[in-house]
Design a protein around this motif. Structure first.
Motif, PDB file in Angstrom:
ATOM      1  N   TRP A  69      -5.876  -1.521   2.924  1.00 46.49           N
ATOM      2  CA  TRP A  69      -7.079  -1.196   2.179  1.00 46.49           C
ATOM      3  C   TRP A  69      -8.021  -0.327   3.020  1.00 46.49           C
ATOM      4  O   TRP A  69      -8.633   0.618   2.504  1.00 46.49           O
ATOM      5  N   ALA A 120      -4.234 -12.837  -1.977  1.00 52.38           N
ATOM      6  CA  ALA A 120      -5.315 -12.871  -2.961  1.00 52.38           C
ATOM      7  C   ALA A 120      -6.655 -13.112  -2.284  1.00 52.38           C
ATOM      8  O   ALA A 120      -7.654 -12.453  -2.590  1.00 52.38           O
ATOM      9  N   GLY A 131      -8.000  -9.997  -0.459  1.00 57.07           N
ATOM     10  CA  GLY A 131      -8.669  -9.043  -1.333  1.00 57.07           C
ATOM     11  C   GLY A 131     -10.070  -9.481  -1.692  1.00 57.07           C
ATOM     12  O   GLY A 131     -11.006  -8.668  -1.720  1.00 57.07           O
ATOM     13  N   LEU A 132     -10.259 -10.781  -1.951  1.00 55.51           N
ATOM     14  CA  LEU A 132     -11.590 -11.298  -2.274  1.00 55.51           C
ATOM     15  C   LEU A 132     -12.527 -11.219  -1.067  1.00 55.51           C
ATOM     16  O   LEU A 132     -13.704 -10.886  -1.203  1.00 55.51           O
ATOM     17  N   GLY A 159     -14.180  -7.812  -0.338  1.00 55.74           N
ATOM     18  CA  GLY A 159     -15.376  -7.559  -1.142  1.00 55.74           C
ATOM     19  C   GLY A 159     -16.546  -8.438  -0.746  1.00 55.74           C
ATOM     20  O   GLY A 159     -17.700  -8.033  -0.864  1.00 55.74           O
ATOM     21  N   PRO A 168     -10.038  -3.845  -4.566  1.00 53.15           N
ATOM     22  CA  PRO A 168      -9.482  -4.836  -3.638  1.00 53.15           C
ATOM     23  C   PRO A 168      -9.063  -6.139  -4.306  1.00 53.15           C
ATOM     24  O   PRO A 168      -8.079  -6.751  -3.910  1.00 53.15           O
ATOM     25  N   GLU A 169      -9.801  -6.574  -5.340  1.00 53.15           N
ATOM     26  CA  GLU A 169      -9.455  -7.839  -5.999  1.00 53.15           C
ATOM     27  C   GLU A 169      -8.116  -7.728  -6.733  1.00 53.15           C
ATOM     28  O   GLU A 169      -7.250  -8.599  -6.604  1.00 53.15           O
ATOM     29  N   GLN A 170      -7.932  -6.660  -7.517  1.00 57.41           N
ATOM     30  CA  GLN A 170      -6.678  -6.486  -8.241  1.00 57.41           C
ATOM     31  C   GLN A 170      -5.529  -6.202  -7.278  1.00 57.41           C
ATOM     32  O   GLN A 170      -4.393  -6.652  -7.498  1.00 57.41           O
ATOM     33  N   TYR A 171      -5.813  -5.479  -6.205  1.00 64.27           N
ATOM     34  CA  TYR A 171      -4.795  -5.230  -5.179  1.00 64.27           C
ATOM     35  C   TYR A 171      -4.348  -6.550  -4.562  1.00 64.27           C
ATOM     36  O   TYR A 171      -3.145  -6.809  -4.398  1.00 64.27           O
ATOM     37  N   GLY A 172      -5.301  -7.403  -4.230  1.00 61.85           N
ATOM     38  CA  GLY A 172      -4.968  -8.716  -3.692  1.00 61.85           C
ATOM     39  C   GLY A 172      -4.189  -9.552  -4.687  1.00 61.85           C
ATOM     40  O   GLY A 172      -3.267 -10.296  -4.310  1.00 61.85           O
ATOM     41  N   LEU A 173      -4.536  -9.435  -5.981  1.00 60.32           N
ATOM     42  CA  LEU A 173      -3.831 -10.180  -7.016  1.00 60.32           C
ATOM     43  C   LEU A 173      -2.373  -9.724  -7.124  1.00 60.32           C
ATOM     44  O   LEU A 173      -1.459 -10.546  -7.265  1.00 60.32           O
TER      45      LEU A 173
END
Length: 426
Positions: free
Chosen positions: A36, A157, A160-161, A164, A262-267
């Motif tokens: 990221w 996950a 990614g959170l 942010g 970043p959230e969707q990438y982590g998901l």
């Protein structure tokens, strides 16, 4: 459940398992954070592809480490690599605080850390037959892979959170701490070195060996590890895995853009790990040792390719994550089958070099996949690259299906236990 409780009574296995868990949690934070950061600093999939290329290059030469893995004391090697990674990761938050953090620095650190990582997996996998009886190897491999992919699922996950919430620099501080913990756990291992009579020596004898004598044997030992890959079944499977890993590299290079945040990438990273762990957990229940190995690989990767293709065409982020994750489930099954195959048939004294050689050659095309996938995505878009990757994996399954030897490959329980020994000594 009783079998699982029994295996954890083995102190060395428990320490290896806990160390694997913490190390993979650290790896998850590191990969999510580093990819990221590269994408954010560079603003293009070209840089994520370049980062993946540089990170996967060390895996190609992993086979060179095999003889050292067979010789070096396991505990010392694992502790040293984990401590070094922990210290290198501290450079990122320090660089951020002091104002010298750049994409160039990240691209330099990533392959160095990757080199250190290449020692850990084959060393741990080579250690399993030393600490577990043969009848527990399937369960041990399942638990190891579950620890690997389970921590990936949670921490990809979470990573990614956290990017942010606290920033990527703070994530690297947490990451470094995890590797320090891993080094402490590995420092408590008490795995004895195995004695051998076919060219390697005990670790006690290795301490006394002269450098010149070691180098004379190194070439022969290296050749022995590579020779195993020429066994007909392994050679055919590796040819397909090369292409699949090329597609996997291309796929990983476009995920930050495909995830769109970043959230969707982590998901997406978490769903990939969840799919893999479900396949790993299902492997013993499916009695993979009774399934014909060739047909197992053919079916597994045909399903994988079709689901990747479908994922590239959906518009819902949640549906895309579900399809993407299920697409990795068959790979979890085949990973366990492959590990049990090698650990059952390869002599213990060859285990490190063979594991390193297989890992090295199976990842041979991945750097090119990273580089080409990231570059092409700048013109065609990430969805198109994912569609092409799925098609490529399906073609590999069709190739295996058309090959008589792969299609008729017997089950693990019906394979000749002396097969690889004859190949090594021929």
């Amino acid at each position: 459940m009783r079998r699982m409780n029994f295996i954890f009574r083995n102190g060395n296995f428990t320490k290896l398992f806990i160390g694997r868990l913490f190390a993979n949690a650290g790896d998850s934070f590191y990969m999510v954070g580093a990819m990221w950061m590269v994408y954010n600093l560079g603003g293009s999939t070209f840089y994520t592809g370049l980062a993946g290329f540089l990170t996967s290059i060390p895996r190609i030469i992993q086979f060179l480490y095999g003889p050292f893995i067979d010789r070096w004391p396991l505990r010392r090697m694992l502790v040293t690599t984990q401590l070094t990674q922990a210290l290198l990761l501290l450079i990122v938050p320090i660089g951020y605080a002091c104002g010298f953090l750049s994409i160039t620095l990240i691209l330099i650190l990533m392959p160095i850390i990757s080199i250190l990582n290449q020692f850990m997996y084959p060393a741990e996998m080579a250690a399993l037959p030393k600490v577990l009886p043969r009848e527990q190897l399937a369960m041990g491999n399942m638990l190891f892979t579950a620890a690997n992919q389970g921590s990936d699922a949670a921490f990809n996950a979470l990573g990614g959170l956290l990017i942010g919430a606290i920033g990527v620099s703070s994530l690297f501080l947490i990451n470094s701490s995890l590797f320090f913990i891993t080094a402490f756990v590995f420092s408590m291992l008490t795995v004895a070195a195995a004695s051998t009579s076919i060219g390697t020596q005990t670790h006690a004898e290795n301490e006394k060996i002269q450098i010149k004598q070691f180098m004379k044997q190194y070439g022969r030992e290296l050749t022995d590890g590579i020779k195993v890959l020429m066994q007909p079944y392994i050679k055919r499977l590796l040819a397909g895995i090369l292409i699949i890993n090329f597609a996997g590299g291309a796929l990983m290079s476009i995920l930050p853009e495909f995830g769109n945040g970043p959230e969707q990438y982590g998901l997406l990273m978490a769903s990939m790990a969840v799919g893999g762990i479900l396949g790993t957990v299902l492997a013993p229940a499916l009695r993979i040792e009774q399934k014909r190995l060739g047909l197992l690989f053919i079916a597994a990767f045909l399903i994988c390719g079709l689901l990747w293709m479908l994922c590239s065409q959906v518009t819902s982020p949640w549906l895309a994550a579900v399809l993407f994750g299920i697409g990795w489930l068959p790979g979890g099954v085949t990973n366990v089958a492959s590990a049990v195959f090698v650990q059952t048939l390869v002599p213990e004294s060859y285990m490190g070099r063979v594991m390193a050689a297989i890992s090295s050659f199976s990842g041979l095309a991945m750097p090119l996949g990273f580089l080409l996938g990231g570059a092409l995505a700048t013109y065609w878009g990430s969805s198109s690259i994912m569609l092409l990757c799925g098609m490529l994996v399906c073609l590999v399954s069709i190739f295996w299906l058309m090959d008589p030897m792969t299609r008729r490959m017997p089950s693990l329980q019906n394979m000749d236990a002396d097969m690889l020994s004859r190949q090594i000594t021929s």
